[in-house]
Design a protein around this motif. Structure first.
Motif, short mmCIF file in Angstrom:
data_model
loop_
_atom_site.label_atom_id
_atom_site.label_comp_id
_atom_site.label_asym_id
_atom_site.label_seq_id
_atom_site.Cartn_x
_atom_site.Cartn_y
_atom_site.Cartn_z
N ASP A 173 4.46 -33.63 -2.22
CA ASP A 173 4.95 -34.95 -2.67
C ASP A 173 6.46 -34.93 -2.85
O ASP A 173 7.13 -35.96 -2.68
CB ASP A 173 4.23 -35.37 -3.96
N ASP B 24 8.27 -35.70 0.48
CA ASP B 24 7.74 -36.91 1.16
C ASP B 24 6.68 -36.59 2.20
O ASP B 24 6.60 -37.24 3.23
CB ASP B 24 8.89 -37.69 1.82
N SER C 177 -0.58 -31.23 -2.39
CA SER C 177 0.06 -31.63 -3.63
C SER C 177 -0.97 -31.40 -4.73
O SER C 177 -1.91 -32.18 -4.88
CB SER C 177 0.48 -33.10 -3.60
N ASP D 71 -3.94 -33.75 -3.35
CA ASP D 71 -4.00 -33.83 -1.88
C ASP D 71 -4.38 -32.49 -1.26
O ASP D 71 -3.71 -31.48 -1.51
CB ASP D 71 -2.65 -34.26 -1.29
N SER E 12 -6.09 -35.27 2.27
CA SER E 12 -4.95 -36.12 1.93
C SER E 12 -4.80 -37.26 2.93
O SER E 12 -4.74 -37.03 4.13
CB SER E 12 -3.66 -35.28 1.92
N ARG F 298 -2.19 -39.06 2.79
CA ARG F 298 -0.76 -39.16 3.02
C ARG F 298 -0.25 -38.10 3.99
O ARG F 298 0.91 -38.07 4.36
CB ARG F 298 -0.02 -39.03 1.68
#
Lengths: 264, 653
Positions: free
Chosen positions: B160, B163, B194, B199, B205, B207
């Protein structure tokens, strides 16, 4: 190796190391399930007999069933039983919360006994999964001459090479059950047929999961009235074993304080 | 069954696999404890109310929920938000049970890291995606390698903070993978995570859709349990001997292989042999007839041998090595540095002994993996050292039988180091220590030793020259032989030329063959001495143990002469061009270059050929010999003593 066989072999190894390297030696027998397993393992390690005295630090506040159990199995198992009393609560550090203060009587009783008998090794049946500061313990854990645990500077423990050298006046706590879990204990009791105090089995929807002093230990809601049922219950629960021990919940650091001072 | 206190065993349950032990390692603050807290939470392993308790404890310190507080139990750990000591926690996936071992990442607490990691089956290495690989990441990886842990998965945490960038992940992943591969570890997975947000821990995850590999729990479930191979040779170190009843029981744990009733056991280092009569156990019926690696057992033997704790039992065909010297790669923990010449207590299997640091071969920089020389090893450093033992040790190399090839050192009351054993460059001394022919009785010679000396005018003896190649052993030996002969001495030189062509033609230059070569020379020299000769031997004979053995063979007639010259001088002389070839790598295990030379600790005589002329050195040796062996000089000494005694005042008798 199968799990119980592996746990047993490791505990036997630890007990034999203690007996070979440390003298004089005693084993704490609190009459609870863990210390019964421990006595049993000692009989396995030493082919039927326990070659050192077994010590009950008696607060005088135990359940009647526990005293009955003590009298009976000390004879059946051929134990060299020593019972020591604890000082009254008034003599204990009054900055401790009430339940912890009651528990600290046991530390004081043990200290007096150590001074009298000059033991170099105290075998205690604590387990890592019981409580977070116990999780950080060593198998052979030194206590300084005042009986204190210096948890900030614990000795390294490589493989099965334990600390067996210590300064005069200090002693070692030896923890042969450190690597067992509560479930392991019950599965082993079942496998071996080890007697336990009947309070562990449910009556009228309540049973004791952990046994301490009468006034600071509460039963849990349970219908587990047999070993099979206890094992099934534990396989399904996430609740801590010591949830019924009042002293663990009074203040965040209270257990750390008790243990630093020599509690088990 | 309830209520009575009496319990009989229930129906047999299916065999349970032991919990897999996983250690989580990495640099301080890269999120080890957080990852564990998250794992416990996401797999539903936390007790009810625990999350609320954590929130309360965290809020008290002005933090949002701090997962690491699940494990950081000491007040100081929570207040400083740093793990001080190792801890263990039980946890379960659908596949199996785990014991998760959390270790401190702070350098100051490295000994606690080792205590936690030593017992693990596998490891997860946590690296901060933003900070990248740090010194402790590498040091921890190196210690895993040293402790023998080869299964490692890498977690690139705090994605995280970068990014969730795939490129940054790839960079950090490449760095850590490269390092691990250099020390012989291939990561089983490298996972972008993360931990704080969860995640790729137990949940995939959203993301990081670019990552389709295993999650942390998949990596855990993919690990295997470390087991001792059943086909390894038997090792049964004796832990204790019990005489509780009529039985004499040897107690111990089978560390590798299988022990069966009826097996002939060889005990090392005492070299005693007996057969297993029974495997004893309590509350087991019938008694077992075999025991496997990991089992704590007791055995009785068919003969009442005197066996003590520390002996290692094996089968006769695959015994451990016997030695008084070995190499150890040590992890040094004490505040006081390790230094050459210092003495420590050694613990290896159940054996305790005394060892002296003979040399520090190299100090390993765990960051760059480079080795450098040094004469002291500081706290938290890794070094390869040579240790010499007072008594003979039975041991194995760590890479063959790990459990009998690792040791700790103790100084005073404290464990100061742990390490693994290698015998590279050193021979197994079993051949030279073992007596195979046992039914030989000595025949009384008709000629007494003294009669030979009387006729020769001198006593017999062994002059054992030892030193580096090029130190001048042969040159001096030949010169001394000539001069002694002229003076009427019975003298003979044994050297490589006359011994290796015949008697030892079947021996090469491996450590074992070199040891045997020297053993035979020692025995022959002893015979020459017995025959009344002065026997001069000129061999490098680099190992103290071999020379000590030769000394025992010759009884009191052995004289160790150190022909001293530093390596630089010898290499400059290089009379046979051997150093050049050794430096070029054409000769392996060349003493002084790629194999050790152990200078004698207390030789009867030392001559320094680097700083003195040949003539001076020969004269010193001649003086020594004539003073020691000639009966004429002995008679002079005796006469002098007698005179002293006569001139002494009467003592009132």
């Amino acid at each position: 190796m199968e799990r119980l066989a592996e746990l047993e072999a490791k505990s036997i190894y630890i007990l034999r190391e203690a007996y070979n390297r440390i003298e004089p030696l005693t084993m704490l027998w609190s009459l609870g399930k863990d210390s019964n397993v421990m006595v049993w393992l000692a009989r396995k390690a030493f082919f039927g007999r326990v070659p050192f005295p077994v010590l009950h630090v008696d607060t005088g506040n135990k359940f009647a069933e526990m005293y009955a159990f003590r009298e009976r199995y000390a004879k059946v198992w051929g134990l060299d039983l020593l019972v020591v009393d604890c000082p009254p609560i008034e003599e204990i550090d009054d900055s401790l919360p009430p339940a912890a203060r009651a528990a600290a009587r046991k530390t004081a009783g043990l200290k007096t006994a150590i001074e009298r008998h000059r033991w170099s090794g105290i075998i205690a049946g604590i387990r890592r999964d019981e409580q977070a500061t116990r999780a950080k313990e060593r198998v052979f854990s030194p206590r300084d001459p005042a009986g204190h645990w210096n948890f900030r500077d614990q000795p390294p423990e490589f493989w099965d090479q334990y600390k067996t050298d210590f300064q005069p006046g200090a002693h070692l706590r030896i923890h042969p059950l450190l690597h067992w879990s509560e479930l392991d204990i019950w599965r082993y009791i079942e496998r071996e047929g080890i007697p336990v105090v009947p309070l562990y089995f449910a009556r009228d929807g309540k049973r004791y999961r952990s046994l301490g002093d009468r006034d600071i230990t509460s039963p849990i809601d349970s219908n587990a009235a047999s070993l099979e049922e206890i094992i099934a219950e534990l396989e399904a629960t996430n609740t801590s074993e010591r949830a019924g021990r009042a002293m663990d919940h009074e203040r965040e650091d209270v257990f750390e304080r008790l243990r630093a001072d020599g509690y088990m | 069954m309830s209520g009575s206190g009496e319990i009989s065993g229930g129906a047999p349950r299916p065999a349970l696999e032991p919990a897999l032990k996983i250690v989580i390692v990495g640099h301080v603050d890269h999120g080890k404890s957080t990852l564990i807290g998250r794992l416990l939470h996401d797999t539903g392993s936390l007790p009810p109310g625990k999350v609320e308790e954590l929130e309360a404890v965290s809020a008290r310190r002005g933090m949002a929920i701090e997962w690491s507080f699940v494990l950081d139990a000491f007040q100081a750990e929570r207040d400083q938000a740093v793990t001080i000591d190792t801890t263990q926690i039980w946890f379960r996936t659908a596949r199996r049970d785990y014991v998760i071992i959390d270790v401190p990442g702070h350098r100051e607490f490295l000994q606690n890291m080792v205590s936690g990691a030593a017992s693990a089956d596998a490891a997860i290495m946590v690296v901060d995606a933003a900070e990248g690989v740090r010194e402790t990441s590498r040091r921890h990886a190196y210690l895993l390698h040293l402790l023998g842990i080869r299964q490692v998965a890498t977690v690139i945490n705090k994605m995280d903070l970068v990014d969730f960038d795939e490129r940054r992940f790839a960079e950090v992943a490449r760095d850590i993978t490269q390092y691990l591969e250099e020390i012989g570890i291939t990561p089983t997975a490298t996972i972008p995570v993360s931990a704080r947000a969860g995640d790729n821990v137990a949940k995939r995850s959203e993301r990081m859709a670019w990552y389709q590999g295993p999650r942390v729990i998949d990596a855990l479930d993919g690990f295997h349990r470390l087991t001792v191979a059943a086909d390894q040779p038997l090792r049964f170190p004796v832990q204790d001997v019990y005489n509780f009843d009529a039985r004499r029981i040897l107690a111990g744990r089978v560390e590798s292989g299988v022990l069966r009733v009826g097996d002939r056991l060889l005990f090392s280092p005492s070299n005693k042999v007996a057969r297993v009569r029974s495997i004893e156990a309590w509350n087991v019926d019938p008694l077992p007839i075999e025991a496997h690696a990991g089992e704590s057992i007791g055995v009785t033997l068919d003969e009442q041998l005197f066996i003590e704790r520390g002996e290692i039992a094996s089968h006769e065909d695959h015994p451990p090595q016997l030695t008084t010297v070995f190499r150890a790669t040590l992890f040094w923990l004490a505040r006081a540095p390790l230094e050459v010449g210092k003495t420590y207590k050694l613990k290896l299997a159940t054996r305790e002994g005394t060892v002296t640091v003979q040399s520090i071969e190299r100090i390993i920089d765990t960051d760059t993996l480079a080795g450098r020389p040094g004469d002291r090893v500081e706290r938290n450093a890794v070094a390869e050292v040579v240790l010499r033992s007072r008594g003979v040790l039975a041991l194995d190399e760590h890479r063959s039988i790990a459990r009998c090839g690792r040791c700790v050192l103790v100084d005073g009351y404290d464990t100061v180091a742990g390490g693994v054993v290698s015998m590279e460059g050193y021979p197994d001394q079993r051949q030279t220590l073992q007596i195979k022919a046992t039914n030989v009785s000595s025949v009384e010679h008709g000629v007494a030793v003294g009669s030979r000396a009387e006729r020769n005018g001198h006593r017999g003896g062994v002059l054992w020259f030892t030193g580096l190649s090029g130190a001048g052993k042969s040159t001096l030996a030949m010169e001394v032989e000539q001069r002694l002969f002229k003076k009427g001495y019975h003298v003979y030189v044994l050297d490589g030329d006359n011994v290796r062509r015949g008697l030892n033609v079947n021996l090469g230059f491996s450590p074992d063959d070199r040891a045997e070569n020297i053993r035979r020379v020692g025995e022959m020299a002893a015979l020459f001495a017995d025959a009344g000769f002065i026997c001069v031997t000129a061999f490098i004979s680099p190992y103290q143990a071999d020379r000590d053995r030769a000394r025992r063979s010759a009884g009191g007639a052995f004289h160790e002469i150190h022909i001293e010259a530093d390596l630089e001088t010898c290499e400059r002389r290089d009379p046979k061009g051997l150093y050049k070839r050794a430096r070029a790598g054409e000769i392996e295990e060349f003493t002084g270059i790629s194999a050790p030379y152990e200078p004698p600790a207390s030789p009867e005589l030392a001559v320094d050929t680097a700083n003195h002329s040949i003539e001076d050195c020969v004269a010193r040796i001649m003086n020594y010999i004539e003073g020691t062996f000639s009966l004429a000089s002995a008679a002079k000494r005796g006469a002098a003593r007698a005179e002293e005694a006569e001139s002494a005042p009467a003592n009132g008798r």
